[in-house]
Design an enzyme around this catalytic site. Sequence first.
Site, PDB file in Angstrom:
ATOM      1  N   MET A   1       0.838  -1.187   0.000  1.00 13.49           N
ATOM      2  CA  MET A   1       0.000   0.000   0.000  1.00 13.49           C
ATOM      3  C   MET A   1       0.871   1.233   0.000  1.00 13.49           C
ATOM      4  SD  MET A   1      -2.962   1.224   0.162  1.00 13.49           S
ATOM      5  CE  MET A   1      -3.726  -0.331   0.527  1.00 13.49           C
ATOM      6  N   CYS A   2       0.504   2.161  -0.808  1.00 14.53           N
ATOM      7  CA  CYS A   2       1.278   3.380  -0.839  1.00 14.53           C
ATOM      8  C   CYS A   2       0.326   4.560  -0.851  1.00 14.53           C
ATOM      9  CB  CYS A   2       2.147   3.446  -2.082  1.00 14.53           C
ATOM     10  SG  CYS A   2       3.208   2.008  -2.271  1.00 14.53           S
ATOM     11  N   GLY A   3       0.879   5.709  -0.513  1.00 16.26           N
ATOM     12  CA  GLY A   3       0.159   6.946  -0.712  1.00 16.26           C
ATOM     13  C   GLY A   3       0.800   7.647  -1.892  1.00 16.26           C
TER      14      GLY A   3
END
Length: 614
Positions: A1-3
């Site tokens: 998961m990344c922003g």
Amino acid sequence: MCGIFCLLRLAAAQLDGDKTVHEHLKRRGPNCSQDLTVTGTNPFYQCVFSAHVLHLRGLLTPQPVQDNAGNVLVWNGEVFGGLPVMPEENDTAVLSQRLSACNDPSEILSILSSVRGPWAFVYYQRARDYLWFGRDFFGRRSLLWKFDPEENGLTLTSVAAHTSGPAQIVWQEVPAVGVFRIDLKAVTDAGSVTFEVYPWAHAGNDLPSTCNEIKLESLPSSCTAVMNQTGLVLASPVCPLNTSIPKLLNETELHLNSHPSVEDLDQLLGCTGSKNEVNSLIDVLSEAVRRRVQCLPFGDQDNSPLINGQAAVAILFSGGIDSMILAALADRHIPTHQPIDLLNVAFKLQDPSTKVESTKKHKKHNNKPTDSTMTGANSQKSSSFDVPDRITGKAGLKELQDLNPERRWNFVEINVAQEELQKMRQERICHLVHPLDTVLDDSIGCAVWFAARGAGFIAEDNDQTCFTSSAKVILTGIGADEQLAGYSRHRVRFKTSGHEGLIQELAMELGRISSRNLGRDDRVIADHGKEARFPYLDEDVVSFLNALPVWEKADLSLPRGVGEKLLLRLAAKQLGLGPSAVLPKRAMQFGSRIAKLENSREKASDKCKRLLTG
Ligand SMILES: *[C@@H]1O[C@H](CO)[C@@H](O)[C@H](O)[C@H]1NC(C)=O
Ligand SMILES: *[C@@H]1O[C@H](CO)[C@@H](O)[C@H](O)[C@H]1NC(C)=O
Ligand SMILES: *[C@@H]1O[C@H](CO)[C@@H](O)[C@H](O)[C@H]1NC(C)=O
Ligand SMILES: *[C@@H]1O[C@H](CO)[C@@H](O)[C@H](O)[C@H]1NC(C)=O
Ligand SMILES: CC(=O)N[C@H]1CO[C@H](CO)[C@@H](O)[C@@H]1O
């Protein structure tokens, strides 16, 4: 998961990204944050990229990724299949290499549509001055946009913040209708932003009326969208929904009680001849879970050291059939010596009589004092948290323990009191749910946020131990009800307009699941630096279910607890599960009792005043 984040400036004006937004992005990707600015000179434009990476496996790949030609990728996704990714490679790096080799839009679209797994991305193609962005077919990863006409700036981001700016400059979800392209040269000349849309489409289908929908619903103000005239589309990763209507269905010879039992499923398994479908569903779903719990697609986890005996995978767990099946299948693919965390959330019942009861019980059990990480709410042992999902959750735990007694199943009782709910809603959750804004978004957003945080206790032999799940991967059962007719509105629709009506309802629901649920759930879960994964929305699972005629998935002439999600119930039986296989659907806002905490006169679709910050 990344922003991921990209700010496109079309004028030399100073325009900084919102600081709060960056704090929110950093929570999604706590392990590595980097910024990168690229500038186009003639005419002038600037793209400010910012990426925040959650490290899940292999070597950490910092983002934004810039190749030798100056192209830039920010990628919030998982390649579960479709593109070959070798064990020692990072999917972000592989994708960047593949995109680097592309010249024509058709090549870029072909790579994106081959990916199996969730994604949202922004890609700057330097040689052509193009900015590409979009979300996967189901919209399993969040992406928001906002255009500020005064500053002439477009912002794309995984998560935003609830702010009270000018009314026309609002955050909206980028619709998961396809991939968008901005011709940076053209827009700087024109002084306004036009998106070219390449929609998802089934082979041979007419093009959807994507542009019209986008215009009406969620295009940022002052922007326009055009469909590319060349007719380029992204090939849909799933097959179309089977719309056959049964010609003449023989009445199933069944004598079911009004309280269905597991034996009824036995009867059905025996006489409906659906055993093949049941086994095929188990196979395809099991594979979907495997890809999501193992160090995909890289090698096996059996040899990986266990960090302090902590679970790598957690499940949002109500004890209902969707989460029970995920747990039973995860059990097949996670080595038995590793625990699995079952996250079960409950909101405190406000009834004063239960408070008295809880105090009594508290004394009787003579609880051990708990350590400092325990919050006030968690430390009360108590019937005031015996909400419906807690009760079915405990029963489900028992079934799983019977299924695999060797495994350590961490049933995490997450108890939330009104005060903490209010505090965290104001501090965090209202920003994450934004731009969604209904009473239902508030209830589910809060319930999922507390569940995913995983802080509660484990009860054993009258002892309570504080426990916080550190699993970075969280499986959720979303998508089962939408595909297998699990909601009560499916029954209503079936009653009023038969199989045709039911099929229409199912098609509509899968189509809107991105804007209803997935973006929100992704933002809420990722806030803990954890990654949501949705096995029921695996492309192969959806294709399998789409190909089946509707009457093999559900039989709404049968009673509640059997007829809806019938095929899944038969699969549960086949997997060796017990009474959980015939539990009727209970929505999370009622099961966790969060809806009870709030004004019960509200309608789920009303705008929620509690989500507005001061
Ligand atoms: C990533 O960040 C989280 C939260 O700060 C931390 O617990 C974890 O150890 C980090 N992982 C790595 C590999 O650095
Ligand atoms: C459609 O795409 C082609 C190829 O990139 C491009 O030449 C053309 O200008 C696009 N059409 C529109 C209407 O933008
Ligand atoms: C109904 O029963 C008849 C006779 O047993 C059989 O030939 C037919 O295939 C059945 N139809 C369906 C839809 O199962
Ligand atoms: C839909 O289901 C029917 C009945 O099982 C089957 O005959 C037909 O081939 C299916 N259609 C598609 C497109 O899969
Ligand atoms: C195949 C590939 O590009 N692997 C890269 C993954 O990320 C690490 C850390 O940034 C690089 O060192 C590898 O080259």
